[in-house]
Write a protein that holds these residues in place. Structure first.
Motif, PDB file in Angstrom:
ATOM      1  N   ALA A  37       0.864  -1.179   0.000  1.00  0.00           N
ATOM      2  CA  ALA A  37       0.000   0.000   0.000  1.00  0.00           C
ATOM      3  C   ALA A  37       0.901   1.230   0.000  1.00  0.00           C
ATOM      4  N   SER A  38       0.549   2.219  -0.813  1.00  0.00           N
ATOM      5  CA  SER A  38       1.390   3.416  -0.907  1.00  0.00           C
ATOM      6  C   SER A  38       0.824   4.603  -0.122  1.00  0.00           C
ATOM      7  N   ASP A  39      -0.365   4.429   0.471  1.00  0.00           N
ATOM      8  CA  ASP A  39      -0.909   5.467   1.346  1.00  0.00           C
ATOM      9  C   ASP A  39      -1.825   4.812   2.373  1.00  0.00           C
ATOM     10  N   GLY A  40      -2.219   5.578   3.368  1.00  0.00           N
ATOM     11  CA  GLY A  40      -3.004   5.026   4.466  1.00  0.00           C
ATOM     12  C   GLY A  40      -4.391   4.551   4.065  1.00  0.00           C
ATOM     13  N   GLU A  41      -5.008   5.235   3.112  1.00  0.00           N
ATOM     14  CA  GLU A  41      -6.330   4.844   2.644  1.00  0.00           C
ATOM     15  C   GLU A  41      -6.291   3.467   1.981  1.00  0.00           C
ATOM     16  N   GLU A  42      -5.318   3.302   1.085  1.00  0.00           N
ATOM     17  CA  GLU A  42      -5.138   2.024   0.398  1.00  0.00           C
ATOM     18  C   GLU A  42      -4.822   0.926   1.421  1.00  0.00           C
ATOM     19  N   ALA A  43      -4.009   1.245   2.419  1.00  0.00           N
ATOM     20  CA  ALA A  43      -3.656   0.273   3.463  1.00  0.00           C
ATOM     21  C   ALA A  43      -4.909  -0.195   4.198  1.00  0.00           C
ATOM     22  N   LEU A  44      -5.768   0.735   4.578  1.00  0.00           N
ATOM     23  CA  LEU A  44      -6.983   0.394   5.312  1.00  0.00           C
ATOM     24  C   LEU A  44      -7.877  -0.539   4.492  1.00  0.00           C
ATOM     25  N   GLN A  45      -8.021  -0.251   3.203  1.00  0.00           N
ATOM     26  CA  GLN A  45      -8.828  -1.120   2.326  1.00  0.00           C
ATOM     27  C   GLN A  45      -8.227  -2.523   2.255  1.00  0.00           C
ATOM     28  N   LEU A  46      -6.895  -2.595   2.099  1.00  0.00           N
ATOM     29  CA  LEU A  46      -6.235  -3.897   2.017  1.00  0.00           C
ATOM     30  C   LEU A  46      -6.346  -4.677   3.327  1.00  0.00           C
ATOM     31  N   ILE A  47      -6.230  -3.984   4.454  1.00  0.00           N
ATOM     32  CA  ILE A  47      -6.341  -4.651   5.758  1.00  0.00           C
ATOM     33  C   ILE A  47      -7.726  -5.284   5.884  1.00  0.00           C
ATOM     34  N   ARG A  48      -8.749  -4.524   5.526  1.00  0.00           N
ATOM     35  CA  ARG A  48     -10.122  -5.049   5.627  1.00  0.00           C
ATOM     36  C   ARG A  48     -10.348  -6.233   4.687  1.00  0.00           C
ATOM     37  N   ARG A  49      -9.810  -6.134   3.485  1.00  0.00           N
ATOM     38  CA  ARG A  49     -10.053  -7.166   2.470  1.00  0.00           C
ATOM     39  C   ARG A  49      -9.183  -8.404   2.664  1.00  0.00           C
ATOM     40  N   GLU A  50      -7.908  -8.200   2.992  1.00  0.00           N
ATOM     41  CA  GLU A  50      -6.947  -9.307   2.970  1.00  0.00           C
ATOM     42  C   GLU A  50      -6.634  -9.917   4.343  1.00  0.00           C
ATOM     43  N   LYS A  51      -6.948  -9.210   5.424  1.00  0.00           N
ATOM     44  CA  LYS A  51      -6.658  -9.680   6.786  1.00  0.00           C
ATOM     45  C   LYS A  51      -5.206 -10.168   6.920  1.00  0.00           C
ATOM     46  N   PRO A  52      -4.236  -9.266   6.771  1.00  0.00           N
ATOM     47  CA  PRO A  52      -2.833  -9.692   6.850  1.00  0.00           C
ATOM     48  C   PRO A  52      -2.470 -10.215   8.246  1.00  0.00           C
ATOM     49  N   ASP A  53      -1.416 -11.026   8.307  1.00  0.00           N
ATOM     50  CA  ASP A  53      -0.926 -11.561   9.578  1.00  0.00           C
ATOM     51  C   ASP A  53      -0.093 -10.526  10.329  1.00  0.00           C
ATOM     52  N   LEU A  54       0.428  -9.542   9.594  1.00  0.00           N
ATOM     53  CA  LEU A  54       1.257  -8.494  10.183  1.00  0.00           C
ATOM     54  C   LEU A  54       1.247  -7.291   9.243  1.00  0.00           C
ATOM     55  N   ILE A  55       1.334  -6.100   9.841  1.00  0.00           N
ATOM     56  CA  ILE A  55       1.417  -4.877   9.041  1.00  0.00           C
ATOM     57  C   ILE A  55       2.706  -4.152   9.402  1.00  0.00           C
ATOM     58  N   LEU A  56       3.487  -3.809   8.385  1.00  0.00           N
ATOM     59  CA  LEU A  56       4.637  -2.918   8.551  1.00  0.00           C
ATOM     60  C   LEU A  56       4.134  -1.553   8.106  1.00  0.00           C
ATOM     61  N   LEU A  57       4.000  -0.643   9.046  1.00  0.00           N
ATOM     62  CA  LEU A  57       3.274   0.594   8.801  1.00  0.00           C
ATOM     63  C   LEU A  57       4.161   1.821   8.953  1.00  0.00           C
ATOM     64  N   ASP A  58       4.343   2.519   7.840  1.00  0.00           N
ATOM     65  CA  ASP A  58       5.063   3.797   7.857  1.00  0.00           C
ATOM     66  C   ASP A  58       4.195   4.816   8.587  1.00  0.00           C
ATOM     67  N   ILE A  59       4.802   5.634   9.429  1.00  0.00           N
ATOM     68  CA  ILE A  59       4.034   6.629  10.171  1.00  0.00           C
ATOM     69  C   ILE A  59       3.648   7.815   9.289  1.00  0.00           C
ATOM     70  N   MET A  60       4.590   8.301   8.483  1.00  0.00           N
ATOM     71  CA  MET A  60       4.333   9.484   7.650  1.00  0.00           C
ATOM     72  C   MET A  60       3.891   9.049   6.254  1.00  0.00           C
ATOM     73  N   MET A  61       2.554   9.008   6.051  1.00  0.00           N
ATOM     74  CA  MET A  61       2.011   8.616   4.754  1.00  0.00           C
ATOM     75  C   MET A  61       0.920   9.587   4.322  1.00  0.00           C
ATOM     76  N   PRO A  62       0.696   9.683   3.003  1.00  0.00           N
ATOM     77  CA  PRO A  62      -0.378  10.545   2.512  1.00  0.00           C
ATOM     78  C   PRO A  62      -1.764   9.975   2.836  1.00  0.00           C
ATOM     79  N   LYS A  63      -2.756  10.822   2.772  1.00  0.00           N
ATOM     80  CA  LYS A  63      -4.183  10.534   2.950  1.00  0.00           C
ATOM     81  C   LYS A  63      -4.525  10.193   4.402  1.00  0.00           C
TER      82      LYS A  63
END
Length: 130
Positions: A37-63
């Motif tokens: 995911a290249s931004d927080g919005e896309e990340a949220l959609q992927l988390i809901r859809r894909e249910k990852p086992d772990l998230i590596l999350l950049d703090i400073m992201m767009p959206k």
């Protein structure tokens, strides 16, 4: 190259294309299934859809910033148990402490960690959570 029978799914939420390719490539070589995911919005959609086992999350992201995303996850019954390791260029204790308060299980300072160290952190997390 190691292949896992049931590879763990990791969401790499990072707005820097170079770092996404670098970390994503190393994690794939280590046998993980990588979602990008290249931004927080896309990340949220992927988390809901894909249910990852772990998230590596950049703090400073767009959206949606990483901390805002963590807040949304913590407020969601469905998402609050998904483990998150924060990735930051900022070594600010207040930001890191806020991340832990919001439920992060760890953090990596990108300017101090090589791609193989990121893989080691991920391996350590999965080994300790079994």
């Amino acid at each position: 190259m190691t292949y896992m029978a049931d590879p763990k799914k990791i969401l790499l939420a990072e707005d820097d294309e170079f770092l996404r390719d670098l970390y994503g490539g190393e994690l794939k070589k280590a046998g993980y299934e990588i979602l990008i995911a290249s931004d927080g919005e896309e990340a949220l959609q992927l988390i809901r859809r894909e249910k990852p086992d772990l998230i590596l999350l950049d703090i400073m992201m767009p959206k949606i910033t990483g901390l805002e995303l963590l807040k949304k996850m913590k407020d969601s019954e469905e998402l609050k148990t998904v483990p998150v390791i924060l990735m930051t260029s900022l070594k600010q204790d207040s930001v890191i402490n806020e991340g832990f308060t919001l439920g992060a299980v760890g953090y990596i300072v990108k300017t101090e960690a090589t791609p193989s160290q990121v893989v080691n952190e991920v391996n350590k997390f999965f080994n300790s959570s079994q």
